[in-house]
Design a protein around this motif. Structure first.
Motif, short mmCIF file in Angstrom:
data_model
loop_
_atom_site.label_atom_id
_atom_site.label_comp_id
_atom_site.label_asym_id
_atom_site.label_seq_id
_atom_site.Cartn_x
_atom_site.Cartn_y
_atom_site.Cartn_z
N THR A 253 0.85 -1.07 0.08
CA THR A 253 0.05 0.01 -0.14
C THR A 253 0.81 1.10 0.06
O THR A 253 1.66 1.32 0.79
CB THR A 253 -0.94 -0.07 1.26
OG1 THR A 253 -1.85 -1.15 1.23
CG2 THR A 253 -1.68 1.16 1.33
N PRO A 254 0.69 2.28 -1.04
CA PRO A 254 1.64 3.27 -1.04
C PRO A 254 1.05 4.23 0.00
O PRO A 254 -0.09 4.42 0.47
CB PRO A 254 1.13 4.03 -2.50
CG PRO A 254 0.16 3.37 -2.81
CD PRO A 254 -0.19 2.16 -2.24
N PRO A 255 2.35 5.26 0.73
CA PRO A 255 1.65 5.97 1.59
C PRO A 255 1.15 7.31 0.83
O PRO A 255 1.15 7.73 -0.27
CB PRO A 255 3.13 6.49 2.14
CG PRO A 255 4.09 6.25 1.03
CD PRO A 255 3.75 4.85 0.16
N GLY B 131 4.55 -5.69 -11.64
CA GLY B 131 4.73 -5.45 -10.02
C GLY B 131 5.01 -3.97 -9.76
O GLY B 131 6.06 -3.37 -10.49
N ILE B 132 4.67 -3.48 -8.75
CA ILE B 132 4.89 -1.85 -8.50
C ILE B 132 5.30 -1.95 -7.19
O ILE B 132 4.27 -2.38 -6.09
CB ILE B 132 3.74 -0.90 -8.84
CG1 ILE B 132 3.26 -1.18 -10.16
CG2 ILE B 132 4.17 0.44 -8.50
CD1 ILE B 132 1.90 -0.11 -10.62
N VAL B 133 6.59 -1.36 -6.57
CA VAL B 133 6.95 -1.40 -5.44
C VAL B 133 7.07 -0.03 -4.66
O VAL B 133 7.91 0.95 -5.41
CB VAL B 133 8.44 -2.06 -5.36
CG1 VAL B 133 8.70 -1.82 -3.87
CG2 VAL B 133 8.43 -3.58 -5.65
N PRO B 134 6.02 0.51 -3.70
CA PRO B 134 6.22 1.86 -3.37
C PRO B 134 7.78 2.19 -3.00
O PRO B 134 8.20 1.24 -2.10
CB PRO B 134 5.27 1.93 -2.39
CG PRO B 134 4.25 0.78 -2.91
CD PRO B 134 5.17 -0.25 -3.26
N GLY B 135 7.98 3.49 -3.11
CA GLY B 135 9.40 3.82 -2.35
C GLY B 135 9.34 4.53 -1.29
O GLY B 135 7.98 4.89 -0.80
N MET B 136 10.28 5.43 -0.82
CA MET B 136 10.48 6.17 0.27
C MET B 136 10.62 7.81 -0.13
O MET B 136 11.00 8.24 0.89
CB MET B 136 11.42 5.51 1.28
CG MET B 136 10.93 4.32 1.79
SD MET B 136 12.46 3.67 2.70
CE MET B 136 13.42 2.52 1.37
#
Length: 289
Positions: free
Chosen positions: A209-211, A258-263
């Motif tokens: 879940t993205p922030p 696939g999509i990986v949320p970053g920081m």
């Protein structure tokens, strides 16, 4: 990757390049203080190895001041081209876990006969522990310490099994300001996304879940294929529960699984805002950069 024509290369650097060939070194790590010339040395060793006919890979684990590829990633250049492992942060402490995992993934992925690993200049506190963890991952045949770096002596002392070579810093190395570093990252992100297109993707591709971020910024994300390898970066726009999400990226849509949320969140000028690193950083970490 070649050194500038006017760069004075210390004699000791030439001797180090000859040692890599003479002793058939397979893995060499380069460590040292910030702005000591690690990128210059790594690039010189990389070019020298190519010129002697060796199959060489350069792995850049510095997340912020990149030699190759975009920020917030571990990157690698070898005979197959450019590969990356998404970390999602330009702070090695906050990106501790994916940084080490990405280094291991790229290190295992290349068939090069010599691997040269560039590192960041963060040496104190958790940065020193991170250096020790990287050495555990890459297990170098030779560790090159560039310039005066007494903070690294405890790490070197813990690994008497690794030969150490001390080299002088480049006479052309100079200290960069924090503003210059931020400007360099903005320019690197701009170059990467210069020819990007906006894709409409299924929100089911999100692996986490993205922030929530402010509407004037986009979330930096990593894009993966079906094998779990990172293809590149994207900037995530708006999303709804059952609506398509918009991602700005140079990556081909058909390859994205696939999509990986970053920081990091980036604004239109590619200035970054750091977000919380849930379970990815050094335990108890806070930004040190």
């Amino acid at each position: 990757m070649k050194s500038p024509p006017d760069l004075h290369v210390p004699r000791e650097w030439h001797e180090a390049a000859q040692r890599l060939e003479r002793d058939n070194i397979r893995t060499v790590g380069v460590i040292g203080r910030t702005d000591s010339g690690k990128s210059m040395l790594t690039g010189f060793l990389f070019t020298s190895a190519i010129q002697t006919g060796r199959d060489v890979a350069l792995i850049d684990t510095d997340l912020g001041q990149k030699m190759i590829g975009p920020p917030a990633c571990v990157t690698m250049s070898d005979a197959q081209g450019l590969a990356l492992a998404f970390v999602g942060s330009t702070d090695p402490v906050l990106g501790w876990k994916p940084l080490l995992e990405g280094t291991q993934r790229l290190f295992s992925r290349t068939d090069a006969t010599i691997k040269i690993i560039n590192t960041s200049g963060l040496l104190s506190g958790p940065g020193r522990r991170l250096k020790a963890a990287k050495l555990q991952v890459i297990q170098p045949d030779l560790l090159i310490v560039l310039g005066n770096a007494p903070d690294l002596e405890p790490i070197i002392g813990e690994r008497p099994d690794i030969p150490v070579l001390h080299l002088p810093s480049s006479p052309h190395a100079r200290r960069k300001t924090d503003g210059e570093r931020r400007a360099g990252r903005r320019q690197a992100f701009h170059r990467y996304f210069e020819d990007a297109a906006v894709l409409s993707l299924d929100p089911a591709l999100l692996l986490e879940t993205p922030p929530a971020i402010s509407p004037d910024r986009r979330l930096l994300v990593g894009l993966r294929n079906g094998l779990g390898n990172d293809l590149g970066l994207g900037l995530l726009g708006g999303a709804g529960d059952n609506e398509a999400i918009e991602v700005l990226t140079p990556v081909r849509q058909a390859a994205i699984q696939g999509i990986v949320p970053g920081m990091l969140a980036l604004d239109e000028a590619y200035s970054e805002t750091r977000l919380k690193a849930e379970g990815r950083g050094w335990p108890g970490a806070r930004s040190l950069l």
